[in-house]
Design a protein around this motif. Sequence first.
Motif, PDB file in Angstrom:
ATOM      1  N   GLU A  32      98.141  75.824 -17.250  1.00 50.36           N
ATOM      2  CA  GLU A  32      97.506  76.808 -16.379  1.00 50.36           C
ATOM      3  C   GLU A  32      98.041  76.692 -14.963  1.00 50.36           C
ATOM      4  O   GLU A  32      98.319  75.594 -14.478  1.00 50.36           O
ATOM      5  CB  GLU A  32      95.993  76.604 -16.387  1.00 50.36           C
ATOM      6  N   THR A  34      97.311  78.164 -10.883  1.00 55.03           N
ATOM      7  CA  THR A  34      96.411  78.869  -9.975  1.00 55.03           C
ATOM      8  C   THR A  34      97.250  79.550  -8.902  1.00 55.03           C
ATOM      9  O   THR A  34      97.964  78.897  -8.156  1.00 55.03           O
ATOM     10  CB  THR A  34      95.408  77.901  -9.330  1.00 55.03           C
ATOM     11  N   ARG A 228      95.808  82.815 -24.914  1.00 54.18           N
ATOM     12  CA  ARG A 228      96.996  82.217 -24.302  1.00 54.18           C
ATOM     13  C   ARG A 228      97.939  83.272 -23.729  1.00 54.18           C
ATOM     14  O   ARG A 228      98.694  82.993 -22.795  1.00 54.18           O
ATOM     15  CB  ARG A 228      97.717  81.329 -25.314  1.00 54.18           C
ATOM     16  N   LEU A 231      97.282  83.670 -20.059  1.00 58.39           N
ATOM     17  CA  LEU A 231      97.932  82.660 -19.218  1.00 58.39           C
ATOM     18  C   LEU A 231      99.401  83.011 -18.986  1.00 58.39           C
ATOM     19  O   LEU A 231      99.935  82.844 -17.873  1.00 58.39           O
ATOM     20  CB  LEU A 231      97.818  81.284 -19.874  1.00 58.39           C
ATOM     21  N   GLU A 234      99.556  85.891 -16.496  1.00 56.61           N
ATOM     22  CA  GLU A 234      99.307  85.452 -15.122  1.00 56.61           C
ATOM     23  C   GLU A 234     100.572  84.877 -14.493  1.00 56.61           C
ATOM     24  O   GLU A 234     100.869  85.136 -13.320  1.00 56.61           O
ATOM     25  CB  GLU A 234      98.172  84.425 -15.096  1.00 56.61           C
ATOM     26  N   ASN A 240      96.387  85.582 -10.775  1.00 57.27           N
ATOM     27  CA  ASN A 240      95.371  85.329 -11.794  1.00 57.27           C
ATOM     28  C   ASN A 240      94.527  86.582 -12.020  1.00 57.27           C
ATOM     29  O   ASN A 240      94.577  87.518 -11.218  1.00 57.27           O
ATOM     30  CB  ASN A 240      94.458  84.171 -11.375  1.00 57.27           C
ATOM     31  N   GLU A 297      92.366  73.646 -21.836  1.00 57.97           N
ATOM     32  CA  GLU A 297      93.684  74.105 -21.407  1.00 57.97           C
ATOM     33  C   GLU A 297      93.645  74.884 -20.097  1.00 57.97           C
ATOM     34  O   GLU A 297      94.597  74.842 -19.323  1.00 57.97           O
ATOM     35  CB  GLU A 297      94.316  74.988 -22.490  1.00 57.97           C
ATOM     36  N   ALA A 298      92.571  75.619 -19.876  1.00 58.01           N
ATOM     37  CA  ALA A 298      92.523  76.509 -18.713  1.00 58.01           C
ATOM     38  C   ALA A 298      91.148  76.446 -18.059  1.00 58.01           C
ATOM     39  O   ALA A 298      90.361  77.389 -18.140  1.00 58.01           O
ATOM     40  CB  ALA A 298      92.855  77.937 -19.135  1.00 58.01           C
ATOM     41  N   LEU A 301      90.369  79.440 -15.593  1.00 60.39           N
ATOM     42  CA  LEU A 301      90.101  80.692 -16.298  1.00 60.39           C
ATOM     43  C   LEU A 301      88.785  80.616 -17.066  1.00 60.39           C
ATOM     44  O   LEU A 301      88.042  81.602 -17.153  1.00 60.39           O
ATOM     45  CB  LEU A 301      91.253  81.007 -17.265  1.00 60.39           C
TER      46      LEU A 301
END
Length: 355
Positions: A32, A34, A228, A231, A234, A240, A297-298, A301
Amino acid sequence: MRKFAIFIGILACLTGATIGLYYLLRQSPEPEETMDHSEGTAIVITGAAARIPQEAALLEQLYNSGEMKHVAFISGVSSGALNAVILNAILDRKYTWKQYRNLLFSMKNQSVFYTTDKPLPVNTDPLRKLLTTILHDTLGYHKLRDLPYPTSLSTVSLNIKSWADHTFRLCNLKINMESDPELDLVEVLMASTAFPLAFPPVRISKNSTLPDGRFIDGGTTADYIPYRAVLEFEKYARHNVDRMIIVSRKLDTEEGLRGELFNMGINRFDLIDKLGIVIEDLAQRSFFSGLESLMKEAPVLSEKTYIYLPAIPGEYPLFDFDNMKDQYIASREWARTHSPIILPKFLSEGISIYE
Protein backbone atom coordinates in the motif's frame (compact mmCIF):
# COMPACT_ATOMS: atom_id res chain seq x y z
CA MET A 1 -33.19 -28.15 -15.01
CA ARG A 2 -33.65 -26.44 -11.63
CA LYS A 3 -32.00 -29.27 -9.71
CA PHE A 4 -29.16 -29.48 -12.19
CA ALA A 5 -28.58 -25.74 -11.85
CA ILE A 6 -28.44 -26.09 -8.08
CA PHE A 7 -25.90 -28.91 -8.40
CA ILE A 8 -23.69 -26.75 -10.63
CA GLY A 9 -23.82 -24.00 -8.05
CA ILE A 10 -22.69 -26.36 -5.31
CA LEU A 11 -19.71 -27.54 -7.36
CA ALA A 12 -18.64 -24.02 -8.24
CA CYS A 13 -19.08 -22.75 -4.69
CA LEU A 14 -17.10 -25.57 -3.12
CA THR A 15 -14.32 -25.45 -5.70
CA GLY A 16 -13.97 -21.67 -5.67
CA ALA A 17 -13.92 -21.41 -1.89
CA THR A 18 -11.42 -24.26 -1.53
CA ILE A 19 -9.00 -22.81 -4.05
CA GLY A 20 -9.50 -19.28 -2.73
CA LEU A 21 -8.76 -20.18 0.88
CA TYR A 22 -5.76 -22.31 -0.06
CA TYR A 23 -4.06 -19.69 -2.20
CA LEU A 24 -5.09 -16.57 -0.33
CA LEU A 25 -1.95 -16.46 1.82
CA ARG A 26 0.33 -17.42 -1.08
CA GLN A 27 -0.65 -14.46 -3.22
CA SER A 28 1.95 -11.69 -3.04
CA PRO A 29 0.02 -8.56 -1.99
CA GLU A 30 0.52 -5.16 -3.58
CA PRO A 31 2.20 -2.92 -0.98
CA GLU A 32 0.00 0.00 0.00
CA GLU A 33 1.10 3.56 -0.73
CA THR A 34 -0.23 6.76 0.83
CA MET A 35 -0.39 9.62 -1.67
CA ASP A 36 -0.52 13.36 -1.10
CA HIS A 37 -4.24 13.57 -1.80
CA SER A 38 -7.33 11.39 -2.24
CA GLU A 39 -10.42 11.66 -4.40
CA GLY A 40 -13.43 9.64 -5.45
CA THR A 41 -15.12 6.40 -4.46
CA ALA A 42 -14.03 2.90 -5.45
CA ILE A 43 -16.81 0.35 -5.98
CA VAL A 44 -15.73 -3.28 -5.51
CA ILE A 45 -18.21 -6.00 -6.55
CA THR A 46 -17.78 -9.66 -5.65
CA GLY A 47 -19.02 -12.73 -7.49
CA ALA A 48 -22.66 -13.69 -7.05
CA ALA A 49 -23.68 -16.19 -9.77
CA ALA A 50 -27.50 -16.18 -9.95
CA ARG A 51 -27.58 -13.83 -6.98
CA ILE A 52 -26.48 -11.02 -9.26
CA PRO A 53 -29.78 -9.11 -8.76
CA GLN A 54 -29.03 -8.81 -5.05
CA GLU A 55 -25.90 -6.82 -5.85
CA ALA A 56 -27.71 -4.87 -8.57
CA ALA A 57 -30.39 -3.77 -6.09
CA LEU A 58 -27.76 -2.54 -3.64
CA LEU A 59 -25.90 -0.71 -6.39
CA GLU A 60 -29.13 0.99 -7.43
CA GLN A 61 -29.75 2.11 -3.85
CA LEU A 62 -26.23 3.55 -3.62
CA TYR A 63 -26.87 5.37 -6.88
CA ASN A 64 -30.24 6.76 -5.82
CA SER A 65 -28.92 7.89 -2.44
CA GLY A 66 -26.11 9.91 -4.05
CA GLU A 67 -23.27 7.61 -3.04
CA MET A 68 -22.01 7.35 -6.64
CA LYS A 69 -21.60 11.00 -7.55
CA HIS A 70 -17.81 10.69 -7.64
CA VAL A 71 -16.93 7.15 -8.72
CA ALA A 72 -13.19 6.98 -9.39
CA PHE A 73 -12.76 3.25 -9.96
CA ILE A 74 -14.81 0.06 -10.34
CA SER A 75 -13.54 -3.47 -9.71
CA GLY A 76 -15.59 -6.59 -10.40
CA VAL A 77 -15.14 -10.33 -10.50
CA SER A 78 -17.27 -13.13 -11.93
CA SER A 79 -20.92 -11.98 -12.04
CA GLY A 80 -19.70 -8.90 -10.18
CA ALA A 81 -17.78 -8.11 -13.37
CA LEU A 82 -21.09 -8.12 -15.24
CA ASN A 83 -22.52 -5.69 -12.71
CA ALA A 84 -19.39 -3.56 -13.06
CA VAL A 85 -19.87 -3.19 -16.82
CA ILE A 86 -23.57 -2.37 -16.51
CA LEU A 87 -22.73 0.16 -13.79
CA ASN A 88 -20.42 1.86 -16.28
CA ALA A 89 -23.28 2.19 -18.73
CA ILE A 90 -25.70 3.52 -16.09
CA LEU A 91 -23.24 6.08 -14.75
CA ASP A 92 -22.60 7.16 -18.35
CA ARG A 93 -26.38 7.42 -18.95
CA LYS A 94 -26.33 4.85 -21.75
CA TYR A 95 -28.52 2.49 -19.74
CA THR A 96 -31.07 2.85 -16.98
CA TRP A 97 -31.84 0.91 -13.83
CA LYS A 98 -35.27 0.14 -15.27
CA GLN A 99 -33.69 -1.41 -18.36
CA TYR A 100 -31.40 -3.45 -16.18
CA ARG A 101 -34.23 -4.65 -13.99
CA ASN A 102 -36.21 -5.70 -17.04
CA LEU A 103 -33.20 -7.62 -18.34
CA LEU A 104 -32.65 -9.44 -15.04
CA PHE A 105 -36.32 -10.24 -14.58
CA SER A 106 -36.53 -11.77 -18.06
CA MET A 107 -33.57 -14.11 -17.55
CA LYS A 108 -33.93 -17.85 -17.13
CA ASN A 109 -31.46 -20.70 -16.82
CA GLN A 110 -31.52 -21.16 -20.59
CA SER A 111 -30.46 -17.53 -20.95
CA VAL A 112 -27.10 -18.50 -19.45
CA PHE A 113 -26.41 -22.14 -20.30
CA TYR A 114 -27.88 -25.35 -21.61
CA THR A 115 -27.02 -28.93 -20.82
CA THR A 116 -25.92 -31.69 -23.15
CA ASP A 117 -25.57 -35.44 -22.91
CA LYS A 118 -21.95 -35.18 -21.85
CA PRO A 119 -20.95 -34.37 -18.24
CA LEU A 120 -19.93 -30.97 -16.96
CA PRO A 121 -19.09 -28.32 -17.98
CA VAL A 122 -22.33 -27.03 -19.45
CA ASN A 123 -22.56 -25.07 -22.69
CA THR A 124 -22.43 -21.31 -22.07
CA ASP A 125 -23.10 -20.18 -25.64
CA PRO A 126 -26.39 -18.55 -24.52
CA LEU A 127 -24.49 -16.29 -22.10
CA ARG A 128 -21.99 -15.30 -24.79
CA LYS A 129 -24.82 -14.49 -27.17
CA LEU A 130 -26.64 -12.45 -24.52
CA LEU A 131 -23.51 -10.47 -23.62
CA THR A 132 -22.73 -9.79 -27.27
CA THR A 133 -26.23 -8.48 -27.92
CA ILE A 134 -26.25 -6.17 -24.89
CA LEU A 135 -22.68 -4.90 -25.14
CA HIS A 136 -22.36 -4.56 -28.91
CA ASP A 137 -25.88 -3.71 -30.05
CA THR A 138 -27.26 -1.79 -27.06
CA LEU A 139 -24.24 -0.18 -25.43
CA GLY A 140 -21.64 -0.07 -28.19
CA TYR A 141 -19.01 -1.65 -25.93
CA HIS A 142 -16.60 -3.90 -27.84
CA LYS A 143 -13.24 -3.49 -26.12
CA LEU A 144 -12.18 -2.76 -22.57
CA ARG A 145 -11.27 0.76 -23.70
CA ASP A 146 -14.93 1.45 -24.46
CA LEU A 147 -15.80 1.47 -20.76
CA PRO A 148 -16.12 5.13 -19.68
CA TYR A 149 -14.96 4.61 -16.07
CA PRO A 150 -11.65 3.13 -14.86
CA THR A 151 -12.63 -0.52 -14.42
CA SER A 152 -10.84 -3.76 -13.59
CA LEU A 153 -12.26 -7.23 -14.29
CA SER A 154 -10.45 -10.20 -12.70
CA THR A 155 -9.75 -13.60 -14.21
CA VAL A 156 -7.40 -16.50 -13.45
CA SER A 157 -5.01 -18.23 -15.83
CA LEU A 158 -5.53 -21.98 -15.94
CA ASN A 159 -1.82 -22.62 -15.56
CA ILE A 160 -1.59 -25.09 -12.68
CA LYS A 161 2.17 -24.68 -12.19
CA SER A 162 1.77 -21.10 -11.09
CA TRP A 163 -1.94 -20.82 -10.32
CA ALA A 164 -1.40 -18.89 -7.12
CA ASP A 165 0.30 -16.06 -8.98
CA HIS A 166 -2.02 -15.97 -11.96
CA THR A 167 -4.86 -13.74 -10.97
CA PHE A 168 -5.01 -11.11 -13.68
CA ARG A 169 -6.74 -7.78 -13.18
CA LEU A 170 -7.65 -6.55 -16.64
CA CYS A 171 -8.27 -2.84 -16.74
CA ASN A 172 -9.12 -0.25 -19.37
CA LEU A 173 -6.21 1.76 -17.96
CA LYS A 174 -2.64 0.50 -17.76
CA ILE A 175 -2.71 -0.05 -13.99
CA ASN A 176 -0.52 -3.16 -14.28
CA MET A 177 1.48 -5.17 -16.81
CA GLU A 178 -1.43 -7.39 -17.88
CA SER A 179 -3.93 -4.64 -18.58
CA ASP A 180 -4.66 -4.03 -22.25
CA PRO A 181 -7.50 -1.68 -23.25
CA GLU A 182 -7.79 -3.50 -26.58
CA LEU A 183 -8.92 -6.80 -25.07
CA ASP A 184 -12.31 -8.06 -26.23
CA LEU A 185 -14.84 -7.21 -23.52
CA VAL A 186 -17.12 -10.20 -24.13
CA GLU A 187 -14.17 -12.60 -23.90
CA VAL A 188 -12.96 -11.00 -20.68
CA LEU A 189 -16.42 -11.31 -19.12
CA MET A 190 -16.80 -14.91 -20.26
CA ALA A 191 -13.43 -15.70 -18.68
CA SER A 192 -14.20 -13.89 -15.44
CA THR A 193 -17.50 -15.80 -15.09
CA ALA A 194 -16.14 -19.24 -16.06
CA PHE A 195 -17.00 -21.02 -12.80
CA PRO A 196 -14.69 -24.04 -12.23
CA LEU A 197 -16.13 -27.43 -13.15
CA ALA A 198 -19.50 -25.93 -14.07
CA PHE A 199 -18.60 -23.59 -16.95
CA PRO A 200 -15.89 -24.20 -19.59
CA PRO A 201 -12.59 -22.28 -19.43
CA VAL A 202 -12.26 -19.44 -21.94
CA ARG A 203 -9.50 -18.29 -24.27
CA ILE A 204 -8.83 -14.56 -24.61
CA SER A 205 -7.71 -13.90 -28.17
CA LYS A 206 -5.44 -11.26 -29.65
CA ASN A 207 -3.61 -10.34 -26.50
CA SER A 208 0.05 -9.60 -25.89
CA THR A 209 -0.10 -9.14 -22.11
CA LEU A 210 -1.49 -12.49 -20.98
CA PRO A 211 -0.09 -16.04 -21.03
CA ASP A 212 -1.35 -18.48 -23.62
CA GLY A 213 -4.06 -20.85 -22.56
CA ARG A 214 -7.46 -20.70 -20.95
CA PHE A 215 -8.92 -18.63 -18.14
CA ILE A 216 -11.49 -19.19 -15.42
CA ASP A 217 -13.52 -17.39 -12.76
CA GLY A 218 -11.56 -14.48 -11.32
CA GLY A 219 -12.76 -15.15 -7.79
CA THR A 220 -11.13 -18.55 -7.41
CA THR A 221 -7.82 -17.33 -6.02
CA ALA A 222 -6.74 -14.02 -4.51
CA ASP A 223 -9.64 -11.92 -5.84
CA TYR A 224 -12.55 -13.49 -3.97
CA ILE A 225 -12.98 -9.84 -2.99
CA PRO A 226 -11.27 -7.92 -5.84
CA TYR A 227 -9.88 -5.03 -3.80
CA ARG A 228 -6.26 -5.38 -4.92
CA ALA A 229 -7.10 -3.69 -8.22
CA VAL A 230 -7.94 -0.57 -6.20
CA LEU A 231 -4.40 -0.54 -4.78
CA GLU A 232 -2.99 -0.89 -8.30
CA PHE A 233 -5.23 1.93 -9.53
CA GLU A 234 -4.09 4.22 -6.71
CA LYS A 235 -0.47 3.72 -7.73
CA TYR A 236 -1.31 4.37 -11.38
CA ALA A 237 -3.42 7.47 -10.67
CA ARG A 238 -0.99 8.77 -8.03
CA HIS A 239 -3.79 9.46 -5.61
CA ASN A 240 -5.74 7.47 -3.07
CA VAL A 241 -9.49 7.04 -3.13
CA ASP A 242 -11.64 8.77 -0.52
CA ARG A 243 -13.39 5.50 0.31
CA MET A 244 -14.10 2.01 -0.96
CA ILE A 245 -17.50 0.28 -0.90
CA ILE A 246 -17.54 -3.52 -1.19
CA VAL A 247 -20.87 -4.74 -2.58
CA SER A 248 -21.70 -8.43 -2.23
CA ARG A 249 -24.63 -10.84 -2.12
CA LYS A 250 -26.13 -12.75 0.76
CA LEU A 251 -23.52 -15.11 2.14
CA ASP A 252 -24.05 -18.86 2.31
CA THR A 253 -24.79 -20.66 5.55
CA GLU A 254 -24.31 -24.26 6.57
CA GLU A 255 -28.06 -24.82 6.62
CA GLY A 256 -28.51 -23.37 3.15
CA LEU A 257 -25.70 -25.35 1.55
CA ARG A 258 -26.73 -28.60 3.20
CA GLY A 259 -30.29 -28.01 2.08
CA GLU A 260 -29.24 -27.58 -1.54
CA LEU A 261 -27.14 -30.74 -1.38
CA PHE A 262 -30.00 -32.68 0.22
CA ASN A 263 -32.44 -31.57 -2.48
CA MET A 264 -30.07 -33.08 -5.02
CA GLY A 265 -30.00 -36.33 -3.07
CA ILE A 266 -26.39 -35.73 -2.05
CA ASN A 267 -25.88 -36.50 1.63
CA ARG A 268 -22.38 -37.95 1.64
CA PHE A 269 -20.59 -35.04 3.25
CA ASP A 270 -17.50 -37.19 3.71
CA LEU A 271 -16.72 -36.45 0.07
CA ILE A 272 -16.62 -32.75 0.94
CA ASP A 273 -14.55 -33.44 4.04
CA LYS A 274 -11.91 -35.09 1.86
CA LEU A 275 -11.40 -31.76 0.14
CA GLY A 276 -10.05 -30.45 3.44
CA ILE A 277 -12.82 -27.91 4.00
CA VAL A 278 -15.63 -27.49 6.49
CA ILE A 279 -19.05 -26.86 5.01
CA GLU A 280 -20.14 -24.67 7.93
CA ASP A 281 -20.53 -21.09 6.77
CA LEU A 282 -18.30 -21.82 3.79
CA ALA A 283 -18.73 -18.60 1.84
CA GLN A 284 -18.91 -16.53 5.01
CA ARG A 285 -15.51 -17.90 5.99
CA SER A 286 -14.03 -17.03 2.60
CA PHE A 287 -15.54 -13.55 2.66
CA PHE A 288 -14.29 -12.74 6.15
CA SER A 289 -10.85 -14.15 5.32
CA GLY A 290 -10.67 -11.73 2.41
CA LEU A 291 -11.61 -8.81 4.64
CA GLU A 292 -8.97 -9.76 7.18
CA SER A 293 -6.35 -9.86 4.41
CA LEU A 294 -7.46 -6.40 3.33
CA MET A 295 -6.94 -5.11 6.88
CA LYS A 296 -3.39 -6.50 6.93
CA GLU A 297 -2.34 -5.47 3.44
CA ALA A 298 -3.94 -2.03 3.28
CA PRO A 299 -4.61 -0.58 6.74
CA VAL A 300 -5.12 2.94 5.41
CA LEU A 301 -7.66 1.86 2.80
CA SER A 302 -9.32 -0.44 5.33
CA GLU A 303 -10.14 2.50 7.58
CA LYS A 304 -12.30 3.98 4.81
CA THR A 305 -13.81 0.75 3.48
CA TYR A 306 -17.52 0.01 3.80
CA ILE A 307 -19.36 -3.31 3.44
CA TYR A 308 -22.78 -3.65 1.83
CA LEU A 309 -24.51 -7.00 1.53
CA PRO A 310 -28.20 -7.89 1.97
CA ALA A 311 -29.36 -9.78 5.04
CA ILE A 312 -32.55 -10.99 3.37
CA PRO A 313 -34.67 -14.04 4.28
CA GLY A 314 -34.86 -17.15 2.15
CA GLU A 315 -32.32 -19.23 0.28
CA TYR A 316 -31.43 -18.51 -3.33
CA PRO A 317 -29.46 -21.24 -5.16
CA LEU A 318 -26.27 -20.02 -6.77
CA PHE A 319 -27.19 -21.17 -10.25
CA ASP A 320 -30.95 -20.87 -10.39
CA PHE A 321 -31.62 -17.94 -12.71
CA ASP A 322 -35.39 -18.41 -12.63
CA ASN A 323 -36.06 -16.28 -9.53
CA MET A 324 -34.17 -13.07 -10.29
CA LYS A 325 -37.13 -10.76 -9.65
CA ASP A 326 -37.82 -12.10 -6.15
CA GLN A 327 -34.19 -11.56 -5.15
CA TYR A 328 -34.13 -8.04 -6.52
CA ILE A 329 -37.31 -6.99 -4.76
CA ALA A 330 -36.21 -8.46 -1.42
CA SER A 331 -32.78 -6.84 -1.67
CA ARG A 332 -34.21 -3.49 -2.74
CA GLU A 333 -36.58 -3.39 0.22
CA TRP A 334 -33.74 -4.28 2.57
CA ALA A 335 -31.42 -1.67 1.05
CA ARG A 336 -33.93 1.14 1.55
CA THR A 337 -33.50 0.86 5.32
CA HIS A 338 -29.83 -0.13 5.53
CA SER A 339 -26.56 1.59 4.68
CA PRO A 340 -23.01 0.31 4.14
CA ILE A 341 -21.12 -0.52 7.36
CA ILE A 342 -17.56 0.61 8.03
CA LEU A 343 -15.19 -2.37 7.78
CA PRO A 344 -13.79 -2.48 11.36
CA LYS A 345 -17.29 -2.44 12.79
CA PHE A 346 -18.46 -5.10 10.34
CA LEU A 347 -15.57 -7.38 11.28
CA SER A 348 -16.11 -6.92 14.99
CA GLU A 349 -19.85 -7.59 14.91
CA GLY A 350 -20.21 -9.82 11.84
CA ILE A 351 -23.31 -10.33 9.76
CA SER A 352 -25.48 -9.92 12.86
CA ILE A 353 -24.84 -6.19 12.68
CA TYR A 354 -27.71 -5.98 10.18
CA GLU A 355 -30.20 -7.77 12.38
